[in-house]
Design a protein around this motif. Structure first.
Motif, PDB file in Angstrom:
ATOM      1  N   ASP A 198     -23.519  17.676  31.648  1.00  0.00           N
ATOM      2  CA  ASP A 198     -24.370  18.245  30.602  1.00  0.00           C
ATOM      3  C   ASP A 198     -23.688  19.441  29.939  1.00  0.00           C
ATOM      4  OD1 ASP A 198     -26.265  16.322  31.271  1.00  0.00           O
ATOM      5  OD2 ASP A 198     -27.555  17.722  32.383  1.00  0.00           O
ATOM      6  N   ALA A 199     -23.064  20.292  30.752  1.00  0.00           N
ATOM      7  CA  ALA A 199     -22.351  21.460  30.211  1.00  0.00           C
ATOM      8  C   ALA A 199     -21.175  21.010  29.343  1.00  0.00           C
ATOM      9  CB  ALA A 199     -21.874  22.361  31.337  1.00  0.00           C
ATOM     10  N   MET A 200     -20.424  20.017  29.797  1.00  0.00           N
ATOM     11  CA  MET A 200     -19.298  19.515  29.015  1.00  0.00           C
ATOM     12  C   MET A 200     -19.764  18.882  27.708  1.00  0.00           C
ATOM     13  SD  MET A 200     -16.514  20.360  30.451  1.00  0.00           S
ATOM     14  CE  MET A 200     -15.361  19.355  29.544  1.00  0.00           C
ATOM     15  N   GLN A 201     -20.917  18.226  27.726  1.00  0.00           N
ATOM     16  CA  GLN A 201     -21.447  17.624  26.504  1.00  0.00           C
ATOM     17  C   GLN A 201     -21.773  18.706  25.477  1.00  0.00           C
ATOM     18  OE1 GLN A 201     -21.681  14.182  25.860  1.00  0.00           O
ATOM     19  NE2 GLN A 201     -21.894  15.018  23.798  1.00  0.00           N
ATOM     20  N   LYS A 202     -22.303  19.843  25.935  1.00  0.00           N
ATOM     21  CA  LYS A 202     -22.591  20.961  25.018  1.00  0.00           C
ATOM     22  C   LYS A 202     -21.297  21.482  24.409  1.00  0.00           C
ATOM     23  CE  LYS A 202     -26.819  22.429  27.294  1.00  0.00           C
ATOM     24  NZ  LYS A 202     -27.476  23.427  28.147  1.00  0.00           N
ATOM     25  N   HIS A 203     -20.229  21.593  25.228  1.00  0.00           N
ATOM     26  CA  HIS A 203     -18.935  22.026  24.711  1.00  0.00           C
ATOM     27  C   HIS A 203     -18.417  21.039  23.673  1.00  0.00           C
ATOM     28  CE1 HIS A 203     -18.717  25.192  27.621  1.00  0.00           C
ATOM     29  NE2 HIS A 203     -18.482  24.410  28.646  1.00  0.00           N
ATOM     30  N   LEU A 204     -18.524  19.750  23.971  1.00  0.00           N
ATOM     31  CA  LEU A 204     -18.043  18.719  23.050  1.00  0.00           C
ATOM     32  C   LEU A 204     -18.810  18.758  21.737  1.00  0.00           C
ATOM     33  CD1 LEU A 204     -16.300  16.268  22.357  1.00  0.00           C
ATOM     34  CD2 LEU A 204     -17.972  14.848  23.559  1.00  0.00           C
ATOM     35  N   ASP A 205     -20.122  18.895  21.803  1.00  0.00           N
ATOM     36  CA  ASP A 205     -20.930  18.949  20.582  1.00  0.00           C
ATOM     37  C   ASP A 205     -20.520  20.135  19.710  1.00  0.00           C
ATOM     38  OD1 ASP A 205     -22.264  16.704  21.514  1.00  0.00           O
ATOM     39  OD2 ASP A 205     -24.043  17.824  22.189  1.00  0.00           O
ATOM     40  N   ALA A 206     -20.303  21.293  20.342  1.00  0.00           N
ATOM     41  CA  ALA A 206     -19.880  22.478  19.589  1.00  0.00           C
ATOM     42  C   ALA A 206     -18.489  22.270  18.997  1.00  0.00           C
ATOM     43  CB  ALA A 206     -19.899  23.703  20.492  1.00  0.00           C
ATOM     44  N   LEU A 207     -17.592  21.636  19.753  1.00  0.00           N
ATOM     45  CA  LEU A 207     -16.247  21.367  19.248  1.00  0.00           C
ATOM     46  C   LEU A 207     -16.304  20.434  18.040  1.00  0.00           C
ATOM     47  CD1 LEU A 207     -13.152  21.459  19.335  1.00  0.00           C
ATOM     48  CD2 LEU A 207     -13.241  19.655  21.063  1.00  0.00           C
ATOM     49  N   LYS A 208     -17.099  19.381  18.125  1.00  0.00           N
ATOM     50  CA  LYS A 208     -17.203  18.437  17.008  1.00  0.00           C
ATOM     51  C   LYS A 208     -17.746  19.119  15.757  1.00  0.00           C
ATOM     52  CE  LYS A 208     -17.715  14.076  19.516  1.00  0.00           C
ATOM     53  NZ  LYS A 208     -18.636  12.969  19.823  1.00  0.00           N
ATOM     54  N   THR A 209     -18.750  19.954  15.923  1.00  0.00           N
ATOM     55  CA  THR A 209     -19.336  20.668  14.781  1.00  0.00           C
ATOM     56  C   THR A 209     -18.304  21.604  14.167  1.00  0.00           C
ATOM     57  OG1 THR A 209     -21.532  20.549  15.765  1.00  0.00           O
ATOM     58  CG2 THR A 209     -21.197  22.228  14.078  1.00  0.00           C
ATOM     59  N   PHE A 210     -17.597  22.342  15.017  1.00  0.00           N
ATOM     60  CA  PHE A 210     -16.564  23.263  14.545  1.00  0.00           C
ATOM     61  C   PHE A 210     -15.426  22.500  13.868  1.00  0.00           C
ATOM     62  CE2 PHE A 210     -12.550  25.551  15.668  1.00  0.00           C
ATOM     63  CZ  PHE A 210     -12.672  26.567  14.738  1.00  0.00           C
ATOM     64  N   TYR A 211     -14.965  21.441  14.506  1.00  0.00           N
ATOM     65  CA  TYR A 211     -13.843  20.657  14.000  1.00  0.00           C
ATOM     66  C   TYR A 211     -14.149  20.086  12.614  1.00  0.00           C
ATOM     67  CZ  TYR A 211      -9.800  17.481  14.468  1.00  0.00           C
ATOM     68  OH  TYR A 211      -8.603  16.822  14.303  1.00  0.00           O
ATOM     69  N   ALA A 212     -15.396  19.692  12.400  1.00  0.00           N
ATOM     70  CA  ALA A 212     -15.800  19.142  11.099  1.00  0.00           C
ATOM     71  C   ALA A 212     -15.732  20.194   9.993  1.00  0.00           C
ATOM     72  CB  ALA A 212     -17.212  18.576  11.188  1.00  0.00           C
ATOM     73  N   GLN A 213     -15.795  21.468  10.356  1.00  0.00           N
ATOM     74  CA  GLN A 213     -15.721  22.551   9.373  1.00  0.00           C
ATOM     75  C   GLN A 213     -14.287  22.901   8.987  1.00  0.00           C
ATOM     76  OE1 GLN A 213     -18.502  24.256   8.047  1.00  0.00           O
ATOM     77  NE2 GLN A 213     -19.596  22.576   9.028  1.00  0.00           N
ATOM     78  N   LEU A 214     -13.311  22.389   9.747  1.00  0.00           N
ATOM     79  CA  LEU A 214     -11.918  22.732   9.517  1.00  0.00           C
ATOM     80  C   LEU A 214     -11.297  21.906   8.396  1.00  0.00           C
ATOM     81  CD1 LEU A 214     -10.655  22.973  13.223  1.00  0.00           C
ATOM     82  CD2 LEU A 214     -11.394  24.843  11.723  1.00  0.00           C
ATOM     83  N   THR A 215     -10.305  22.485   7.735  1.00  0.00           N
ATOM     84  CA  THR A 215      -9.535  21.748   6.738  1.00  0.00           C
ATOM     85  C   THR A 215      -8.608  20.782   7.479  1.00  0.00           C
ATOM     86  OG1 THR A 215      -7.702  23.321   6.738  1.00  0.00           O
ATOM     87  CG2 THR A 215      -9.535  23.775   5.213  1.00  0.00           C
ATOM     88  N   PRO A 216      -8.074  19.781   6.796  1.00  0.00           N
ATOM     89  CA  PRO A 216      -7.123  18.869   7.455  1.00  0.00           C
ATOM     90  C   PRO A 216      -5.946  19.604   8.103  1.00  0.00           C
ATOM     91  CG  PRO A 216      -7.828  17.910   5.390  1.00  0.00           C
ATOM     92  CD  PRO A 216      -8.393  19.318   5.436  1.00  0.00           C
ATOM     93  N   GLU A 217      -5.440  20.649   7.458  1.00  0.00           N
ATOM     94  CA  GLU A 217      -4.331  21.422   8.034  1.00  0.00           C
ATOM     95  C   GLU A 217      -4.785  22.138   9.310  1.00  0.00           C
ATOM     96  OE1 GLU A 217      -1.800  25.376   6.938  1.00  0.00           O
ATOM     97  OE2 GLU A 217      -2.127  23.949   5.306  1.00  0.00           O
ATOM     98  N   GLN A 218      -5.975  22.716   9.300  1.00  0.00           N
ATOM     99  CA  GLN A 218      -6.507  23.380  10.485  1.00  0.00           C
ATOM    100  C   GLN A 218      -6.749  22.373  11.612  1.00  0.00           C
ATOM    101  OE1 GLN A 218      -9.835  25.159   8.390  1.00  0.00           O
ATOM    102  NE2 GLN A 218      -9.117  27.218   8.939  1.00  0.00           N
TER     103      GLN A 218
END
Length: 150
Positions: free
Chosen positions: A104-124
């Motif tokens: 459950d804790a890892m799923q929360k980390h993954l969800d936050a990573l996916k949300t953050f990653y979607a905000q990044l530019t292709p170079e980022q």
């Protein structure tokens, strides 16, 4: 030949025994890397430096800052609450419950990573992908050269 085996075996055992006796008398060496047993303040300082390095390398823009804050908050170590003990639970059931809490804790980390990653530019995203490759992978080439037969 067989006459040599017994004396060599005895000598080896004596050598091993004396070496272990000597090792017991020697002072224990300080661990080189304490990992999670290090001073919490030092660990937090290292974590902050790592996150600042990541922030700088990704060149986080002001419009990405909220997603960055959510992402870094999800990475902060959380002390898991100890679940109530159930005396009737078997060892596999206890392990399964513990595994579920970690998952459950890892799923929360993954969800936050996916949300953050979607905000990044292709170079980022490319930088993030490069920084989070598996440990032990060689820098540069993705494959190790085949060993020479010779």
């Amino acid at each position: 030949m067989t006459k040599l085996i017994k004396p060599l075996l005895v000598a080896g055992l004596l050598l091993a025994g004396s070496a272990s006796a000597y090792a017991d008398d020697a002072p224990a060496a300080a661990p080189q890397h304490k990992g999670w047993h290090m001073d919490p303040a030092k660990r937090e300082e290292m974590r902050a430096k790592h996150l600042q390095m990541l922030h700088d390398k990704l060149k986080i823009q002001p419009q990405q800052e909220a997603a960055w804050q959510t992402f870094t908050a999800s990475m902060k170590p959380q002390k898991m609450a100890k679940p109530p003990m159930n005396e009737n639970e078997t060892a596999p059931e206890k392990m399964e419950r513990m595994m579920q809490r970690h998952q459950d804790a890892m799923q929360k980390h993954l969800d936050a990573l996916k949300t953050f990653y979607a905000q990044l530019t292709p170079e980022q995203q490319k930088t993030m992908d490069h920084l989070h490759r598996p440990h032990g992978k060689p820098h540069g080439k993705s494959e190790m050269p085949a060993p020479a037969n010779g």
